[in-house]
Scaffold this motif. Structure first.
Motif, short mmCIF file in Angstrom:
data_model
loop_
_atom_site.label_atom_id
_atom_site.label_comp_id
_atom_site.label_asym_id
_atom_site.label_seq_id
_atom_site.Cartn_x
_atom_site.Cartn_y
_atom_site.Cartn_z
N UNK A 186 34.92 75.86 -21.11
CA UNK A 186 34.37 74.93 -20.12
C UNK A 186 34.10 75.66 -18.80
N UNK A 187 35.03 76.51 -18.38
CA UNK A 187 34.85 77.27 -17.15
C UNK A 187 33.65 78.21 -17.22
N UNK A 188 33.37 78.68 -18.43
CA UNK A 188 32.23 79.59 -18.63
C UNK A 188 30.91 78.85 -18.82
N UNK A 189 30.94 77.52 -18.75
CA UNK A 189 29.72 76.73 -18.93
C UNK A 189 29.23 76.66 -20.36
N UNK A 190 30.14 76.85 -21.32
CA UNK A 190 29.74 76.89 -22.73
C UNK A 190 29.87 75.54 -23.42
N UNK A 197 25.99 72.91 -32.81
CA UNK A 197 26.15 71.57 -32.24
C UNK A 197 27.61 71.15 -32.11
N UNK A 198 28.49 71.75 -32.92
CA UNK A 198 29.93 71.46 -32.85
C UNK A 198 30.69 72.75 -33.10
N UNK A 199 31.72 72.97 -32.30
CA UNK A 199 32.65 74.07 -32.52
C UNK A 199 34.07 73.48 -32.53
N UNK A 200 35.05 74.30 -32.96
CA UNK A 200 36.42 73.82 -33.08
C UNK A 200 37.40 74.79 -32.41
N UNK A 201 37.35 74.94 -31.10
CA UNK A 201 38.25 75.87 -30.43
C UNK A 201 39.70 75.38 -30.45
N UNK A 202 40.61 76.34 -30.32
CA UNK A 202 42.03 76.02 -30.26
C UNK A 202 42.50 75.91 -28.81
N UNK A 203 43.25 74.90 -28.54
CA UNK A 203 44.00 74.68 -27.31
C UNK A 203 43.31 75.24 -26.06
N UNK A 204 43.82 76.36 -25.52
CA UNK A 204 43.36 76.85 -24.21
C UNK A 204 41.94 77.37 -24.22
N UNK A 205 41.37 77.61 -25.41
CA UNK A 205 39.97 78.06 -25.45
C UNK A 205 39.03 76.97 -24.91
N UNK A 206 39.44 75.72 -25.00
CA UNK A 206 38.63 74.65 -24.43
C UNK A 206 38.42 74.87 -22.94
N UNK A 256 28.82 72.47 -27.78
CA UNK A 256 28.33 73.54 -26.91
C UNK A 256 27.30 73.04 -25.90
N UNK A 257 27.21 73.74 -24.80
CA UNK A 257 26.38 73.28 -23.68
C UNK A 257 24.91 73.18 -24.02
N UNK A 258 24.42 74.00 -24.93
CA UNK A 258 23.01 73.96 -25.28
C UNK A 258 22.81 73.54 -26.75
N UNK A 259 23.67 72.65 -27.22
CA UNK A 259 23.51 72.11 -28.58
C UNK A 259 22.16 71.41 -28.71
N UNK A 260 21.49 71.63 -29.82
CA UNK A 260 20.17 71.03 -30.05
C UNK A 260 20.26 69.61 -30.55
#
Length: 347
Positions: free
Chosen positions: A90-94, A77-86, A261-265
């Motif tokens: 997002x581009x990958x639909x995640x 339901x929550x992730x903590x990506x660094x900087x450019x991983x956002x 995440x895109x499919x967080x419950x």
């Protein structure tokens, strides 16, 4: 009469659906960096909301990204990506767009850390911590005054005493900086030059660690190398004597952000948690736990002076300006990863 009945049934169905969603959101699945959120902060959130938090940790952005790609943004339901991983995710639909109406505490955040190139308008992310990767020195074994540059890590006397983070972009930023190039270059010739520059450094390297890099320092396995500023703070609270050196070529800077995440419950629970984490008193507690810089201005104001004024946690503007934040390099990441594999395998 029939129309009224259909409307009543529809309204009842919507009410039951909303109730069901609320009932489901008594659980929250976090997928975050290890030792990053204080247990008592999580426990206080559960006590206040009744939402049980399940915590899973990762040791690198690459590992988190690969897992989310595999599940297509499901499972957490929550992730903590660094900087450019956002922007990559997002581009990958995640990732899903955030509901800002549920994030009123964003007013507490420093505008200088919002609306960045990797997430214009903060549609997908909310900054949690920002920090740096620089040079850590065991002051019991090495005089910190003798270390001023990334180039010092190459000294032959440090063979077998060196730690590098297990992060392709961070390590390559050293080679790029030493050659006067941007950390965000997509030029293969520059990336290859960085690779050639870094090859002798691998001979000095004892360990790659992006989980808890302070631990090899504390155990005496290494005495110098890359480390995150918060890990120096934690190491010294645990009895170490680590100095933190900003190299003259500039440090590596990053922002770690909450994202859904895109499919967080449990997206409602996710928003409640993110908003809770932006309370000033919670932000203060988190800085005191891990020693990274908070973007939360009223939270920073609550900190004791020794933390608020610490150059390790909160570097001055000149130090930040000399360094560089990483951005998405697009398809060039394949070049970095190819040379990274060659570098680590001694090719």
């Amino acid at each position: 009469m029939k129309k009224h009945t259909r409307q009543s049934l529809a309204a009842l169905a919507m009410t039951l659906a909303a109730f069901g969603a609320q009932a489901e959101d008594k659980e929250l699945n976090l997928y975050v960096w290890s030792e990053y959120i204080p247990e008592d902060v999580i426990e206080a959130f559960t006590k206040e909301t009744g939402i049980e938090v399940n915590l899973t940790t990762y040791e690198s952005n690459e590992a988190m990204y690969a897992k989310l790609k595999l599940t297509n943004g499901a499972g957490y339901d929550i992730v903590l990506p660094s900087t450019y991983y956002i922007s990559m995710m997002q581009k990958d639909g995640l990732l899903q767009k955030l509901d800002k109406q549920k994030l009123g505490n964003m007013k507490n955040l420093d505008p200088a850390l919002l609306d960045k190139s990797y997430d214009k308008g903060n549609q997908y992310s909310v900054p949690y911590f920002w920090g740096s990767t620089s040079i850590g020195v065991n002051a019991e074994e090495i005089d910190p005054k003798t270390i001023t540059s990334w180039k010092d890590l190459f000294k032959p006397e440090f063979k077998g005493r060196l730690l590098l983070t297990d992060d392709v972009r961070e390590v390559f930023q050293i080679g790029l900086a030493l050659n006067g190039h941007s950390a965000n270059t997509t030029d293969e010739a520059q990336i290859k030059q960085a690779y050639e520059t870094l090859k002798p450094l691998i001979a000095n390297t004892q360990v790659f660690n992006s989980d808890a890099p302070r631990l090899p320092y504390l155990s005496g396995d290494v005495d110098i190398g890359m480390i995150w500023n918060g890990e120096v703070y934690m190491a010294n609270n645990e009895g170490g004597n680590l100095a933190y050196i900003y190299p003259k070529e500039g440090a590596i800077f990053w922002v770690d952000s909450f994202a859904v995440p895109s499919h967080a419950e449990h997206p409602d629970a996710a928003h409640r948690f993110i908003n809770y984490m932006m309370r000033p008193e919670v932000a203060k507690a988190c800085v005191e736990y891990v020693g990274y810089a908070t973007p939360n201005l009223p939270g920073k104001a609550l900190l004791p002076d020794e933390l608020k004024n610490s150059p390790v946690i909160f570097p001055d503007a000149a130090t930040v300006a000399k360094g560089e934040f990483q951005t998405d390099v697009g398809d060039a990441i394949g070049l970095y990863e190819s040379y990274w594999t060659k570098l680590k395998t001694g090719q």
